[in-house]
Write a protein that holds these residues in place. Sequence first.
Motif, PDB file in Angstrom:
ATOM      1  N   LEU A 185      79.547  88.828 106.768  1.00  0.00           N
ATOM      2  CA  LEU A 185      80.918  88.849 107.281  1.00  0.00           C
ATOM      3  C   LEU A 185      81.028  89.639 108.578  1.00  0.00           C
ATOM      4  N   ALA A 186      80.184  90.647 108.731  1.00  0.00           N
ATOM      5  CA  ALA A 186      80.206  91.424 109.973  1.00  0.00           C
ATOM      6  C   ALA A 186      79.833  90.538 111.165  1.00  0.00           C
ATOM      7  N   ARG A 187      79.005  89.510 110.913  1.00  0.00           N
ATOM      8  CA  ARG A 187      78.615  88.591 111.989  1.00  0.00           C
ATOM      9  C   ARG A 187      79.602  87.427 112.129  1.00  0.00           C
ATOM     10  N   ASP A 188      80.190  87.033 110.997  1.00  0.00           N
ATOM     11  CA  ASP A 188      81.130  85.901 111.023  1.00  0.00           C
ATOM     12  C   ASP A 188      82.337  86.227 110.140  1.00  0.00           C
ATOM     13  N   PRO A 189      83.328  86.958 110.661  1.00  0.00           N
ATOM     14  CA  PRO A 189      84.477  87.387 109.856  1.00  0.00           C
ATOM     15  C   PRO A 189      85.290  86.231 109.293  1.00  0.00           C
ATOM     16  N   ALA A 190      85.178  85.037 109.872  1.00  0.00           N
ATOM     17  CA  ALA A 190      85.988  83.901 109.432  1.00  0.00           C
ATOM     18  C   ALA A 190      85.262  83.032 108.411  1.00  0.00           C
ATOM     19  N   GLY A 191      84.159  83.508 107.868  1.00  0.00           N
ATOM     20  CA  GLY A 191      83.394  82.698 106.914  1.00  0.00           C
ATOM     21  C   GLY A 191      84.100  82.574 105.573  1.00  0.00           C
ATOM     22  N   THR A 192      84.846  81.476 105.366  1.00  0.00           N
ATOM     23  CA  THR A 192      85.644  81.320 104.140  1.00  0.00           C
ATOM     24  C   THR A 192      84.776  81.184 102.899  1.00  0.00           C
ATOM     25  N   SER A 193      83.630  80.495 103.026  1.00  0.00           N
ATOM     26  CA  SER A 193      82.746  80.353 101.861  1.00  0.00           C
ATOM     27  C   SER A 193      82.193  81.703 101.441  1.00  0.00           C
ATOM     28  N   VAL A 194      81.937  82.557 102.425  1.00  0.00           N
ATOM     29  CA  VAL A 194      81.448  83.906 102.118  1.00  0.00           C
ATOM     30  C   VAL A 194      82.538  84.702 101.411  1.00  0.00           C
ATOM     31  N   LEU A 195      83.774  84.565 101.858  1.00  0.00           N
ATOM     32  CA  LEU A 195      84.885  85.307 101.254  1.00  0.00           C
ATOM     33  C   LEU A 195      85.078  84.905  99.794  1.00  0.00           C
ATOM     34  N   SER A 196      84.969  83.611  99.514  1.00  0.00           N
ATOM     35  CA  SER A 196      85.153  83.165  98.130  1.00  0.00           C
ATOM     36  C   SER A 196      84.041  83.693  97.230  1.00  0.00           C
ATOM     37  N   ARG A 197      82.817  83.711  97.737  1.00  0.00           N
ATOM     38  CA  ARG A 197      81.705  84.231  96.930  1.00  0.00           C
ATOM     39  C   ARG A 197      81.775  85.755  96.816  1.00  0.00           C
ATOM     40  N   LEU A 198      82.277  86.393  97.860  1.00  0.00           N
ATOM     41  CA  LEU A 198      82.486  87.831  97.803  1.00  0.00           C
ATOM     42  C   LEU A 198      83.518  88.172  96.722  1.00  0.00           C
ATOM     43  N   ALA A 199      84.572  87.341  96.635  1.00  0.00           N
ATOM     44  CA  ALA A 199      85.581  87.541  95.591  1.00  0.00           C
ATOM     45  C   ALA A 199      84.972  87.357  94.202  1.00  0.00           C
ATOM     46  N   TYR A 200      84.039  86.394  94.080  1.00  0.00           N
ATOM     47  CA  TYR A 200      83.352  86.162  92.813  1.00  0.00           C
ATOM     48  C   TYR A 200      82.569  87.411  92.393  1.00  0.00           C
ATOM     49  N   VAL A 201      81.859  88.004  93.359  1.00  0.00           N
ATOM     50  CA  VAL A 201      81.079  89.213  93.074  1.00  0.00           C
ATOM     51  C   VAL A 201      81.998  90.361  92.670  1.00  0.00           C
ATOM     52  N   GLU A 202      83.073  90.554  93.414  1.00  0.00           N
ATOM     53  CA  GLU A 202      83.985  91.667  93.112  1.00  0.00           C
ATOM     54  C   GLU A 202      84.692  91.460  91.774  1.00  0.00           C
ATOM     55  N   ASN A 203      84.924  90.220  91.403  1.00  0.00           N
ATOM     56  CA  ASN A 203      85.547  89.925  90.118  1.00  0.00           C
ATOM     57  C   ASN A 203      84.647  90.354  88.956  1.00  0.00           C
ATOM     58  N   ILE A 204      83.335  90.078  89.096  1.00  0.00           N
ATOM     59  CA  ILE A 204      82.400  90.504  88.044  1.00  0.00           C
ATOM     60  C   ILE A 204      82.291  92.025  88.013  1.00  0.00           C
TER      61      ILE A 204
END
Length: 220
Positions: A185-204
């Motif tokens: 995300l630091a390289r591509d702040p607009a990466g929506t697929s990364v954000l969704s997977r990041l949310a998956y990790v934080e949810n667990i």
Amino acid sequence: LVAIVERAMTRDPAGRYATARELAEDLQRFQTGQLVGAHRYSLGQLFGRWLRRHRTALIASAAAAVAAVVIGVVALQRIMAAHRVVAAERATAMANEEAAEGLLDFMLTELSEKLRDVGHLDLLDAVARRAAAYYDARSSVHSPHELENIAWSRAVIGSVFYKRGNLAAAEAELVKALAGYQQVLARDPAGTSVLSRLAYVENILAGIAAARGQSDAARA
């Protein structure tokens, strides 16, 4: 020698040797191969005499130069051959690495879902442990895409541990996945697929905190 005789016999007294000693010295120089005072040498003659006088040293120097060139060429050829071997080995290693990671990804995603559906997620426990050790031992990441794939693999490994009830191992993998996604995300702040997977990790991670009774951390 002709030059010495001509100077000694010239009709002009001023052009002759002044003394018999000078004549003797010029004859001695002729006998010993030195430059004769009575003769006027051309540049070609002087250079030829210099070559003859230093012939041994010149031959040795030339031989050393040829040897150095030959050794240099051989060494360069060996270096280039070694470089080609290393490049080929690197390409093979990268191909094997991609194949291994592709297999891990299949086992940790598609196979994981199928085993979960039939209640045999325990079969992936050993695979998840080996996969975690593999990524821990890996030192180089070649691209952001590769970094994202590794983060996702760690996320899936963490989810396997979480579903098996191994909260400590799950948290360790998920924290590493989180760090990987943050780098992406630091390289591509607009990466929506990364954000969704990041949310998956934080949810667990929230689920792990809740399982430990840490409600504030889970809500955060």
